[in-house]
Design a protein around this motif. Structure first.
Motif, short mmCIF file in Angstrom:
data_model
loop_
_atom_site.label_atom_id
_atom_site.label_comp_id
_atom_site.label_asym_id
_atom_site.label_seq_id
_atom_site.Cartn_x
_atom_site.Cartn_y
_atom_site.Cartn_z
N ILE A 12 5.18 12.17 7.29
CA ILE A 12 4.64 11.26 6.26
C ILE A 12 4.26 9.91 6.92
CG2 ILE A 12 5.29 9.75 4.56
CD1 ILE A 12 7.16 11.73 3.33
N GLU B 257 0.77 -1.25 -0.02
CA GLU B 257 -0.15 -0.07 -0.11
C GLU B 257 0.82 1.27 -0.04
OE1 GLU B 257 -3.56 2.04 -0.45
OE2 GLU B 257 -3.10 -0.14 -0.42
N LEU B 258 1.82 1.22 0.78
CA LEU B 258 2.60 2.58 0.98
C LEU B 258 3.53 2.64 -0.25
CD1 LEU B 258 3.63 2.63 4.77
CD2 LEU B 258 1.69 3.51 3.61
N SER B 259 3.91 1.58 -1.09
CA SER B 259 4.95 2.01 -2.20
C SER B 259 4.16 2.33 -3.15
CB SER B 259 5.16 0.30 -2.64
OG SER B 259 6.10 -0.38 -1.76
N LYS B 260 2.57 2.17 -3.21
CA LYS B 260 1.77 2.99 -4.22
C LYS B 260 1.91 4.70 -3.80
CE LYS B 260 -1.70 -0.42 -4.16
NZ LYS B 260 -3.24 -0.53 -3.78
N TYR B 261 2.25 4.95 -2.85
CA TYR B 261 2.24 6.46 -2.65
C TYR B 261 3.72 6.68 -2.45
CZ TYR B 261 -2.58 5.90 -1.19
OH TYR B 261 -3.76 5.55 -1.29
N GLY B 262 4.88 6.16 -2.82
CA GLY B 262 5.92 6.43 -2.82
C GLY B 262 6.81 6.47 -1.39
N MET B 263 6.01 5.81 -0.66
CA MET B 263 6.75 5.97 0.81
C MET B 263 7.51 4.73 0.96
SD MET B 263 3.39 7.05 2.87
CE MET B 263 2.11 8.18 2.37
N LEU C 121 0.48 9.78 7.81
CA LEU C 121 0.04 9.44 6.50
C LEU C 121 0.01 8.07 5.91
CD1 LEU C 121 0.86 12.69 4.55
CD2 LEU C 121 -1.34 12.32 5.89
N ALA C 122 1.07 7.64 6.25
CA ALA C 122 1.38 6.25 5.90
C ALA C 122 0.38 5.24 6.85
CB ALA C 122 2.90 5.82 6.36
N ALA D 38 -3.00 5.50 5.45
CA ALA D 38 -3.29 4.61 4.22
C ALA D 38 -3.15 3.06 4.42
CB ALA D 38 -1.84 5.02 3.14
#
Length: 79
Positions: free
Chosen positions: A58, A34-40, A61-62, A65
């Motif tokens: 961040i 999930e966090l890879s989708k947001y560049g985290m 927010l992570a 998410a």
């Protein structure tokens, strides 16, 4: 505004471990996905002490998410 100070953060745990609170490997895989989708993905294995101020902002927010992804997964299971 998102605070850099977070009472729910355990300093010895990584971001993934803090979010899942040491749940199953499946939960940790869901967090990473999930966090890879947001560049985290860069902060996933860091502990809060090793994160910059921006990365600390961040973090909440992570967590949100992940909770959203977990809620979607649970509703799919129920359907």
């Amino acid at each position: 505004m998102v605070s850099q100070e977070n009472d729910e953060v355990f300093s010895r745990l990584s971001v993934v471990e803090n979010i899942t609170m040491m749940q199953t490997d499946i939960s940790q895989m869901l967090v990473k996905s999930e966090l890879s989708k947001y560049g985290m993905q860069d902060i996933l294995d860091k502990t809060p002490a090793k994160m910059s101020g921006g990365e600390k902002r961040i973090f909440p927010l992570a967590r949100q998410a992940y909770r959203g992804a977990e809620n979607r997964r649970e509703s799919e299971v129920r359907s």
